[in-house]
Design a protein around this motif. Structure first.
Motif, PDB file in Angstrom:
ATOM      1  N   VAL A 104       0.943  -1.149  -0.098  1.00  0.00           N
ATOM      2  CA  VAL A 104       0.132  -0.087   0.256  1.00  0.00           C
ATOM      3  C   VAL A 104       0.954   1.379   0.050  1.00  0.00           C
ATOM      4  O   VAL A 104       1.819   1.368   0.617  1.00  0.00           O
ATOM      5  N   THR A 105       0.650   2.147  -0.684  1.00  0.00           N
ATOM      6  CA  THR A 105       1.444   3.351  -0.759  1.00  0.00           C
ATOM      7  C   THR A 105       1.612   4.181   0.271  1.00  0.00           C
ATOM      8  O   THR A 105       0.611   4.134   1.358  1.00  0.00           O
ATOM      9  N   GLU A 106       2.415   5.260   0.440  1.00  0.00           N
ATOM     10  CA  GLU A 106       2.614   6.065   1.662  1.00  0.00           C
ATOM     11  C   GLU A 106       1.156   6.674   1.733  1.00  0.00           C
ATOM     12  O   GLU A 106       0.552   6.946   2.837  1.00  0.00           O
ATOM     13  N   HIS A 107       0.456   7.109   0.783  1.00  0.00           N
ATOM     14  CA  HIS A 107      -0.705   7.661   0.854  1.00  0.00           C
ATOM     15  C   HIS A 107      -1.941   6.797   0.568  1.00  0.00           C
ATOM     16  O   HIS A 107      -2.003   6.437  -1.063  1.00  0.00           O
ATOM     17  N   PRO A 108      -2.559   6.042   1.283  1.00  0.00           N
ATOM     18  CA  PRO A 108      -3.597   5.203   0.610  1.00  0.00           C
ATOM     19  C   PRO A 108      -4.537   5.422  -0.496  1.00  0.00           C
ATOM     20  O   PRO A 108      -4.899   4.752  -1.154  1.00  0.00           O
ATOM     21  N   ASP A 109      -4.816   6.752  -0.555  1.00  0.00           N
ATOM     22  CA  ASP A 109      -5.773   7.363  -1.329  1.00  0.00           C
ATOM     23  C   ASP A 109      -5.200   7.094  -3.010  1.00  0.00           C
ATOM     24  O   ASP A 109      -6.086   7.253  -3.785  1.00  0.00           O
ATOM     25  N   ASP A 110      -3.967   7.024  -2.946  1.00  0.00           N
ATOM     26  CA  ASP A 110      -3.448   7.130  -4.400  1.00  0.00           C
ATOM     27  C   ASP A 110      -3.605   5.676  -4.806  1.00  0.00           C
ATOM     28  O   ASP A 110      -3.256   5.361  -6.261  1.00  0.00           O
TER      29      ASP A 110
ATOM     30  N   LEU B   6     -10.330  -2.610  -4.176  1.00  0.00           N
ATOM     31  CA  LEU B   6     -10.095  -2.250  -5.693  1.00  0.00           C
ATOM     32  C   LEU B   6     -10.357  -3.477  -6.668  1.00  0.00           C
ATOM     33  O   LEU B   6      -9.966  -4.490  -6.141  1.00  0.00           O
ATOM     34  N   PRO B   7     -10.514  -2.978  -7.862  1.00  0.00           N
ATOM     35  CA  PRO B   7     -10.985  -4.244  -8.813  1.00  0.00           C
ATOM     36  C   PRO B   7      -9.901  -5.373  -9.150  1.00  0.00           C
ATOM     37  O   PRO B   7     -10.324  -6.452  -9.479  1.00  0.00           O
ATOM     38  N   THR B   8      -8.479  -4.891  -8.909  1.00  0.00           N
ATOM     39  CA  THR B   8      -7.572  -5.926  -9.295  1.00  0.00           C
ATOM     40  C   THR B   8      -6.951  -6.621  -8.133  1.00  0.00           C
ATOM     41  O   THR B   8      -6.399  -7.624  -8.211  1.00  0.00           O
ATOM     42  N   VAL B   9      -7.361  -6.186  -6.800  1.00  0.00           N
ATOM     43  CA  VAL B   9      -6.942  -6.712  -5.696  1.00  0.00           C
ATOM     44  C   VAL B   9      -7.707  -7.905  -5.420  1.00  0.00           C
ATOM     45  O   VAL B   9      -9.013  -8.157  -5.287  1.00  0.00           O
TER      46      VAL B   9
END
Length: 314
Positions: free
Chosen positions: A231-237, A276-279
């Motif tokens: 998960v990126t530093e900012h989850p909204d990304d 999210l669709p690919t997860v």
């Protein structure tokens, strides 16, 4: 076959002398257990995965938070793994051959997905860390032992020529696994060295996007390639980052540290990204096996609930 015995609520005891006796006198028992293991499809009816990761030690990573040698006690690690694998909603395990051999002898892998960890040559903190050679399971070994998938780590540092060696080896491994119709989970990072020479993975949205793009293009076919991503530093990304590829993805965990608040924050990051669709699920190790509050059962059950209640399209 050696077995792990339940001792009280939420505790499993591993008989280490029995394991050593079997390894000493009947080493063929490991291959026999692998041949007799009851297998299952990679994805069950819910279409998602929760995999417990335990391949850290072969890279010399033994610490959790401030506990430098937390994972060094093999009996304790095996007991935590057996407990986690016994919980509802846990689909399987990711580990190196030594740990998988122990789990086979303990009878803990029936009806579980088994991912073999492949490249562990880039030892933690070594000058050659980015020349990450395949010193673990190879495709032919994964096929021979009837394991279900493989996993490789792909760290790309533009300032280190060792990354090119790893890229080429990873591409050939993608080919070899696809030829065997075996799924391969690729864990890509853009990595950078600090002024003191320590390797750090860049979790910015741009870096994770680039890593996904590079990993998705490896080899002659992506038909059996999955992504294992942070998960990126900012989850909204994450929604924007995951638009980079159509490959199915699972989320990785990381070192939970010793602060329960950090553990809760990790759960919230996973909760959002799982929509999210690919997860398609989680592959998490120390956050579940060595949670900040010490309660393995609660940590595993929380992760299972997150995966079970994810509402993203399948």
């Amino acid at each position: 076959m050696t077995t792990a015995q339940a001792h009280g609520e939420g505790h499993v005891r591993v008989d280490v002398p029995a394991l050593v006796h079997t390894r000493t006198h009947h080493p063929e028992a490991i291959a026999e257990a692998a041949a007799a293991r009851i297998r299952r499809p990679l994805l069950g009816p819910r279409g998602r995965l929760l995999i417990v990761a335990a391949d850290h030690t072969a890279r010399g990573i033994l610490g959790v938070g401030d506990r430098a040698l937390a994972m060094a006690r093999r009996a304790d690690l095996l007991e935590r793994l057996c407990l986690a694998l016994s919980r509802p909603g846990v689909d399987g395990v990711l580990a190196t051959a030594d740990i998988l051999d122990d789990l086979l002898l303990l009878g803990a892998l029936d009806r579980k997905v088994v991912l073999g960890s492949m490249n562990r040559g880039g030892l933690h903190g070594a000058s050659f860390e980015l020349d990450d050679r395949f010193t673990g399971l190879r495709p032919k070994a994964i096929e021979r032992r009837r394991f279900d998938a493989g996993k490789l780590l792909l760290r790309v540092c533009l300032d280190d020529p060792g990354s090119l060696t790893t890229l080429e080896s990873a591409a050939r491994t993608v080919d070899a696994m696809a030829a065997r119709r075996l799924p391969l989970f690729v864990e890509p990072f853009i990595s950078r060295r600090t002024p003191k020479g320590r390797l750090r993975n860049d979790l910015s949205a741009e870096a994770v996007t680039r890593a996904i793009a590079i990993a998705s293009g490896l080899g002659g076919s992506s038909a059996y390639t999955w992504l294992k991503i942070p998960v990126t530093e900012h989850p909204d990304d994450m929604a924007r980052v995951l638009e980079t590829s159509t490959l199915p993805a699972v989320l990785l965990g990381g070192d939970p540290g010793d602060d329960p608040e950090d553990q809760l924050a990790a759960y919230e990051k996973w909760r959002g990204a799982l929509q999210l669709p690919t997860v398609r699920g989680l592959v998490v190790g120390r956050s579940l096996l060595y949670p900040a509050d010490g309660d393995v059962t609660a940590a595993v059950d929380t992760a299972a609930t997150l995966v079970d209640t994810a509402t993203g399209p399948l």
